[in-house]
Scaffold this active site. Structure first.
Site, PDB file in Angstrom:
ATOM      1  N   GLN A 289      73.929  97.972  10.016  1.00  0.00           N
ATOM      2  CA  GLN A 289      74.959  98.415   9.249  1.00  0.00           C
ATOM      3  C   GLN A 289      75.694  97.358   8.312  1.00  0.00           C
ATOM      4  OE1 GLN A 289      76.032 101.485   9.260  1.00  0.00           O
ATOM      5  NE2 GLN A 289      74.981 102.345  11.012  1.00  0.00           N
TER       6      GLN A 289
ATOM      7  N   HIS B 164      74.129  99.366  19.596  1.00  0.00           N
ATOM      8  CA  HIS B 164      73.547 100.514  19.660  1.00  0.00           C
ATOM      9  C   HIS B 164      72.538 100.369  20.524  1.00  0.00           C
ATOM     10  CE1 HIS B 164      70.785 103.363  17.558  1.00  0.00           C
ATOM     11  NE2 HIS B 164      71.802 103.806  16.922  1.00  0.00           N
TER      12      HIS B 164
ATOM     13  N   LYS C  42      69.291 103.500   5.743  1.00  0.00           N
ATOM     14  CA  LYS C  42      70.636 103.430   5.446  1.00  0.00           C
ATOM     15  C   LYS C  42      71.055 102.651   4.226  1.00  0.00           C
ATOM     16  CE  LYS C  42      71.204 103.238  10.446  1.00  0.00           C
ATOM     17  NZ  LYS C  42      71.354 104.221  10.855  1.00  0.00           N
TER      18      LYS C  42
ATOM     19  N   ASP D  37      71.084  92.451  14.727  1.00  0.00           N
ATOM     20  CA  ASP D  37      70.830  93.913  14.440  1.00  0.00           C
ATOM     21  C   ASP D  37      71.831  94.082  13.114  1.00  0.00           C
ATOM     22  OD1 ASP D  37      71.060  96.445  13.904  1.00  0.00           O
ATOM     23  OD2 ASP D  37      71.536  97.084  15.818  1.00  0.00           O
TER      24      ASP D  37
ATOM     25  N   CYS E 259      74.694 106.779  20.000  1.00  0.00           N
ATOM     26  CA  CYS E 259      73.957 105.878  20.591  1.00  0.00           C
ATOM     27  C   CYS E 259      74.757 104.323  20.804  1.00  0.00           C
ATOM     28  CB  CYS E 259      72.864 105.677  19.836  1.00  0.00           C
ATOM     29  SG  CYS E 259      71.766 107.052  19.035  1.00  0.00           S
TER      30      CYS E 259
HETATM   31  N1  PLP Z   1      71.629  99.610  15.287  1.00  0.00           N
HETATM   32  C1  PLP Z   1      72.830 100.019  14.549  1.00  0.00           C
HETATM   33  C2  PLP Z   1      74.168  99.385  14.397  1.00  0.00           C
HETATM   34  C3  PLP Z   1      72.789 101.447  14.053  1.00  0.00           C
HETATM   35  O1  PLP Z   1      73.818 101.777  13.279  1.00  0.00           O
HETATM   36  C4  PLP Z   1      71.317 101.956  14.160  1.00  0.00           C
HETATM   37  C5  PLP Z   1      71.376 103.535  13.541  1.00  0.00           C
HETATM   38  O2  PLP Z   1      72.427 104.250  13.432  1.00  0.00           O
HETATM   39  C6  PLP Z   1      70.436 101.422  14.661  1.00  0.00           C
HETATM   40  C7  PLP Z   1      70.419 100.301  15.130  1.00  0.00           C
HETATM   41  C8  PLP Z   1      69.154 102.136  14.592  1.00  0.00           C
HETATM   42  O3  PLP Z   1      68.668 102.525  13.443  1.00  0.00           O
HETATM   43  P1  PLP Z   1      67.269 103.409  12.880  1.00  0.00           P
HETATM   44  O4  PLP Z   1      67.565 104.726  13.725  1.00  0.00           O
HETATM   45  O5  PLP Z   1      67.002 103.154  11.775  1.00  0.00           O
HETATM   46  O6  PLP Z   1      66.223 102.661  13.899  1.00  0.00           O
END
Ligand code: PLP
Length: 402
Positions: free
Chosen positions: A199, A120, A222, A196, A359
């Site tokens: 998910q 992401h 989430k 990270d 993203c």
């Molecule tokens: N990393 C992953 C794999 C994500 O799916 C997301 C959000 O969709 C993020 C990071 C970023 O999360 P946030 O928008 O809560 O900062």
């Protein structure tokens, strides 16, 4: 796990969209909230609202206790020590905190940061910033057949690699990475290992000590909680780090020219934090614990299998992601139809899915597409949701095909 009972806990699910049952298949973007979480936030403002840590009156003590209890609950949930949990706004902020407070001080010219093609932007842009500022190189391990190419990863992991940062579960492909194995390789190479987990934590049992991650980031919103995020970090590393933000609450002493930092985790929580949101996240974790994370994962596997099977009935559909060993995120394209058009058509039937680059532009590039549609399930999703979704996809095909 009885989905019909779970659904009753989510007030939003009785809403109608365009006169139709709400079919919410965008939980990878943000989850819906059960009434216990909504009530925890409401209860905080109705009965305990005050600032934390800085007063000795009863109300402030209650607020402090609620906030610190939430930290304890989250720590237990992922197998961490309480002081290793830092509350932040979201995963994005957690990874930026690491970029500024750890990487900008530890990455040098000629070093490398190793990530993957399936990250992401939140797990790309902070490292781009560090590498540009320090004259370091940002290296991408390739994907092959929608999973991380471990041979390529091993080839790119060298003595120069100072940091490895990998998503636990892809927000586009659903691919679940073997972060324990990746972490072992990263550590053998002498690199710091960041995960990270945006998910992953909502969907499966995560034990940060078992994974042996140095840092692990995720988002409360989430996983049934309010808009608050978490950064886990090993205490001995956090202790040595400088703060990210400076201001109230994060000091032990301040003189005109100098300051002594507070202990972790407060050293990293400058200013008034998200207190009501932390209360809500504590309740969200309790809700997930009551279901049992093994049951949460089992439900997701069954529903995803059902969805993938039914999607085979849709003419001209391309699905991006592995068949098994995956999370409940399903990305696809309907021929050449733009994902935004697919989302708009599905919305007429009350079906919420997301379309776009998610993203993850480097991943889109690797897949050879500009955008994909994405349906994602969670604990309150059921077979009826999938059936409505498949029917709506058929309609979109008729309307938009050719
Ligand atoms: N990393 C992953 C794999 C994500 O799916 C997301 C959000 O969709 C993020 C990071 C970023 O999360 P946030 O928008 O809560 O900062």
């Amino acid at each position: 796990m009885k989905t019909e009972n779970i659904r009753k806990d989510f007030p939003i699910l009785i809403r109608k969209i365009n006169g139709k049952r709400l079919v919410y298949l965008d939980s990878a973007a943000t989850s819906q909230k059960p009434i216990s979480v909504i009530n925890a936030v409401k209860d905080f403002y109705e009965n305990h609202n005050s600032n934390i840590h800085r007063s000795v009156y009863k109300l402030a003590e209650e607020a402090t206790e609620i906030y610190e209890n939430a930290r304890r609950t989250v720590a237990e949930f992922i197998g961490a020590k309480t002081e290793e949990i830092i509350f932040v706004r979201n995963t994005t902020e957690a990874l930026n905190l690491l970029a500024y407070a750890w990487a900008m001080r530890n990455i040098q010219k000629g070093d490398e940061v190793l990530i993957t093609e399936m990250e992401h932007h939140s797990n790309i842009l902070p490292w781009q910033m560090v590498c540009k500022a320090k004259g370091a190189r940002l290296v991408y391990a390739n994907i092959r057949n929608f999973v991380l190419d471990m041979k390529d990863f091993k080839n790119k992991l060298t003595k120069r690699t100072k940091l490895v940062s990998v998503t636990h579960s892809s927000n586009v492909l659903g691919t679940i990475n073997d972060v324990k194995a990746i972490g072992r390789l990263a550590h053998d190479a002498g690199a710091v290992f960041v995960v990270d987990g945006a998910q992953a934590v909502p969907h499966m049992k995560v034990d940060v000590k078992d994974i042996d991650a140095d840092f692990y980031a995720f988002s409360g919103h989430k996983m049934l909680g309010p808009h608050i995020g978490v950064l886990y970090g090993k205490k001995h590393i956090l202790d040595k780090m400088e703060p990210f933000l400076r201001g109230g609450s994060m000091i032990k002493d301040v003189t005109q020219q100098d300051a002594v930092w507070n202990d972790v985790p407060w050293k990293f929580e400058a200013g008034t934090p998200m207190i009501a949101e932390a209360a809500g996240l504590g309740e969200a974790v309790k809700y997930l614990n009551a279901l049992g994370m093994d049951n949460v994962r089992k439900h997701e596997i069954q529903l995803t299998e059902y969805c993938l099977k039914r999607m085979k009935e849709v003419a001209g559909i391309d699905v991006y992601g592995p068949e098994s060993g995956r999370g409940g995120v399903i990305s696809f394209n309907l021929g050449k139809v733009h994902p935004h058009d697919v989302s708009a058509i599905l919305d007429n039937d009350g079906v919420c899915i997301r379309g776009g680059h998610h993203c993850a532009k480097p991943l889109m590039h690797a897949l050879g597409v500009d955008a994909v549609s994405r349906a994602s399930v969670y604990i309150y999703s059921d077979r009826d949701d999938i059936d409505v979704f498949i029917k709506a996809l058929g309609k979109a095909n008729e309307k938009l095909g050719d």
